[in-house]
Design an enzyme around this catalytic site. Structure first.
Site, short mmCIF file in Angstrom:
data_model
loop_
_atom_site.label_atom_id
_atom_site.label_comp_id
_atom_site.label_asym_id
_atom_site.label_seq_id
_atom_site.Cartn_x
_atom_site.Cartn_y
_atom_site.Cartn_z
N ASN A 1 -25.49 22.98 -0.80
CA ASN A 1 -24.17 22.70 -0.22
C ASN A 1 -23.97 23.46 1.09
O ASN A 1 -24.64 24.46 1.33
CB ASN A 1 -23.07 23.09 -1.22
N ARG B 1 -12.61 31.06 -6.64
CA ARG B 1 -13.60 30.40 -7.50
C ARG B 1 -14.91 31.19 -7.53
O ARG B 1 -15.54 31.32 -8.58
CB ARG B 1 -13.84 28.98 -6.98
N TYR C 1 -13.20 15.73 -5.04
CA TYR C 1 -13.05 16.62 -3.89
C TYR C 1 -12.03 16.11 -2.88
O TYR C 1 -11.56 16.87 -2.03
CB TYR C 1 -14.40 16.83 -3.18
N HIS D 1 -18.78 14.37 -0.85
CA HIS D 1 -17.52 14.98 -1.31
C HIS D 1 -16.31 14.30 -0.67
O HIS D 1 -15.24 14.90 -0.58
CB HIS D 1 -17.49 16.49 -1.01
N ARG E 1 -19.86 33.57 -0.27
CA ARG E 1 -19.01 32.45 -0.71
C ARG E 1 -17.59 32.94 -0.95
O ARG E 1 -16.63 32.24 -0.63
CB ARG E 1 -19.57 31.83 -1.99
N CYS F 1 -26.18 14.70 -4.14
CA CYS F 1 -25.04 15.42 -4.71
C CYS F 1 -24.82 14.92 -6.14
O CYS F 1 -24.89 13.71 -6.39
CB CYS F 1 -23.79 15.19 -3.87
N ASP F 2 -24.53 15.84 -7.05
CA ASP F 2 -24.36 15.46 -8.44
C ASP F 2 -22.90 15.14 -8.81
O ASP F 2 -22.62 14.77 -9.94
CB ASP F 2 -24.88 16.56 -9.36
#
Length: 441
Positions: A148, A284, A264, A201, A94, A171-172
Site C-alpha cells: 500500500n 489504527r 474505502y 480503494h 504509519r 488489492c484484496d
C-alpha cells in the site's frame, strides 16, 4: 500439476503466518516445492521464520524446502512467484501518517488522503529499487505486489516498468467485501462474480452474480439497506474499526444506491464525519501495534518455545487465498476471473488512458486480459478523474521533487480540499518524513 517456488518479500510481516496457513489450505490449487521468506529486518523476520518452519513441518509435509533470508540472490533466483508486502517506515511511521492529519482536523488513514500521500512517497523508492533488484536476478517470476497505497505505488511502478507484464498490482479489499456479500447471500464467495470499476480503494461493484448467471445485485442492495452489514472474513470480522467501516458502507448504499461501494469510499464521501471520529491518541496503527502485532509475536514465541503449534489459532483468510488463487491462475494458465489493477487504455473510455484502473480480468500465462467496462456516468467519472489527478500529481511530485505538485494534489483530494490545511499538513508530514521523502523544491 507442476510445483512452484514462492518467495514472500516482507517475510517479517504480521500477515506472514496467515499467508502460510492459506498456502497450506490451498495446496491443491497452488502446490509448492519451496517457500522462501525475504526481509531486510533480520531480527523481525527471524522470529516469524522460526515459527513458520515449525508450522510448515507440521502442516505442509510435501513441501521440499523452506528458508528465510536477507540475501536477495537466495530469495529471488529461480522463484516462480514473488509476493510483495513491504511497509517502508514500519508501523511507527504509519502512526505518524495517521496522527498528523488528525491533528489538522483531517482524515487520518494510511492509504487515503494526506496519510496515504505520505506513505506513498515513502514506498515509491523502495518499491522501484526492489523491482529492479528482482529483475536483475530473475526476469520471469510473477511479481504480485500488494504493498500500500497500491494506487500511488502502482502508478509509479507503471511509469518505471511500463512493459513488465509479469508485475501485477493487487488489492484484496474487493474480495474481502465480496466475502461479506457471499455470507449475506448464503453463497460460496468463490462462486460469485463481480462487475467492478474504479481506482484502487476508490471503486464500485455494478453487478454481483453467481457463476450460473443468477443476478444478486438488487437483492443484495435490499439486504444491505435493511439489515446489519458486517465484515465476515476472519482477519477483520471481530475488529471494531472494520465493523464501523462496514456500517458506514451501509450508509453509502442508502445514499447512493446505483452501485455497491468499496468501503474505502467512506473517507472521500464523508470526510468531515470520518475525521471527527478519529483520535490521534488511538490511531489504527496504534491499535495494530497493541493488538495484532503483539499477538502474532507472542504466538511466535509460544510456537518456538514449545516446538509445535498446539493451542495456537493460526488460520488462513481471504487475503491470502486471493493472492494464492491469482498466482495459480497465472502459473497454471487457468484464465480465472479476478479484480486487479491495470492500465486503463480504453477499458473505461471516458477516463484517461494512462490511469491505473481496478477492474475484472482473466489471468493466465500471458498476464491480465481485462474486461471492457465502457463509459461511466458523470458522477463517477467526476470523482475518479479528481482522484486520479491527485494520484498522478503525487507521483509526478516524487519524480520531479516538486513541492507545488504535492500541494496541488492535497487540495484536489476530497479528504483535504482546503488550501491552508493542505499547506500545514504537508509541511508537518515533510518534517516527519525527512529520512524518506525526496528533497522538495
Amino acid at each position: 500439476m507442476k510445483k512452484s517456488k514462492l518467495t514472500i518479500v516482507g517475510g517479517g510481516s504480521t500477515y506472514t503466518l496467515g499467508i502460510l496457513m492459506s498456502l497450506i489450505e490451498e495446496a491443491n490449487h497452488l502446490p509448492l516445492s519451496e517457500i522462501t521468506l525475504y526481509d531486510t529486518d533480520i531480527s523481525r523476520q527471524e522470529k516469524i521464520g522460526k515459527a513458520a518452519n515449525i508450522l510448515l513441518k507440521e502442516h505442509y509435509p510435501s513441501l521440499e524446502k523452506f528458508e528465510y533470508t536477507s540475501n536477495q540472490s537466495t530469495a529471488f533466483k529461480d522463484a516462480d512467484i514473488i509476493f510483495v508486502q513491504i511497509r517502508t517506515g514500519g508501523l511507527l511511521m504509519r502512526e505518524l501518517d495517521e496522527q498528523i492529519p488528525i491533528q489538522h482536523g483531517l482524515v487520518g488513514q494510511e492509504t487515503c488522503g494526506a496519510g496515504g500521500m505520505s506513505y506513498g512517497l515513502r514506498s515509491i523508492p523502495d518499491m522501484i529499487q526492489l523491482v529492479k533488484d528482482i529483475r536483475s536476478i530473475n526476469k520471469e517470476a510473477w511479481v504480485l505486489n500488494y504493498t500500500n497505497p497500491a494506487a500511488i505505488v502502482g502508478l509509479a511502478l507503471d511509469k518505471v516498468f511500463p512493459d513488465d507484464n509479469r508485475l501485477l498490482n493487487i488489492c484484496d479489499m474487493p474480495i474481502a467485501i465480496m466475502k461479506s456479500y457471499a455470507d449475506i447471500l448464503d453463497e460460496d464467495v468463490w462462486n460469485l462474480e463481480a462487475d467492478y470499476f474504479g481506482l484502487n480503494h476508490f471503486g464500485w461493484f455494478t453487478k454481483i452474480r453467481n457463476k450460473y448467471g443468477h443476478d444478486y445485485t438488487s437483492e443484495l442492495k435490499h439486504l444491505i439497506k435493511n439489515n446489519d452489514f458486517k465484515p465476515t472474513d476472519k482477519l477483520i470480522a471481530n475488529d471494531p474499526s472494520w465493523q464501523s467501516t462496514f456500517k458506514q458502507a451501509k450508509q453509502m448504499v442508502q445514499d447512493f444506491e446505483e452501485y455497491l461501494p468499496n468501503t474505502y469510499l467512506q473517507y472521500y464521501l464523508y470526510p468531515n464525519q470520518l475525521s471527527q471520529k478519529e483520535s490521534a491518541n488511538n490511531t489504527r496503527a496504534r491499535q495494530v501495534i497493541n493488538g495484532r502485532e503483539k499477538e502474532v509475536f507472542n504466538d511466535c514465541d509460544t510456537i518456538i518455545n514449545q516446538n509445535n503449534t498446539e493451542n495456537i489459532d493460526i488460520s488462513g483468510d481471504i487475503h491470502g487465498v486471493y493472492m494464492i488463487r491469482i498466482a495459480a491462475s497465472l502459473v497454471h494458465h487457468l484464465k480465472e476471473r479476478f479484480i486487479i489493477i491495470t492500465r486503463n487504455e480504453g477499458i473505461i473510455p471516458n477516463l484517461p488512458s494512462d490511469a491505473l484502473v481496478e477492474v475484472p480480468a482473466l489471468l493466465g500465462k500471458n498476464g491480465a486480459e481485462p474486461f471492457k467496462v465502457g463509459e461511466i456516468p458523470t458522477f463517477y467519472k467526476g470523482l475518479l478523474e479528481n482522484q486520479y489527478a491527485y494520484e498522478k500529481l503525487v507521483v509526478e511530485a516524487y519524480f520531479e521533487n516538486d513541492y507545488n505538485k504535492l500541494l496541488q494534489a492535497l487540495v484536489l483530494n476530497r479528504t483535504v480540499i482546503d488550501t491552508n490545511k493542505a499547506k500545514n499538513v504537508l509541511n508537518d508530514l515533510f518534517e516527519a518524513n525527512k529520512e524518506y521523502w525526496p528533497n522538495l523544491n
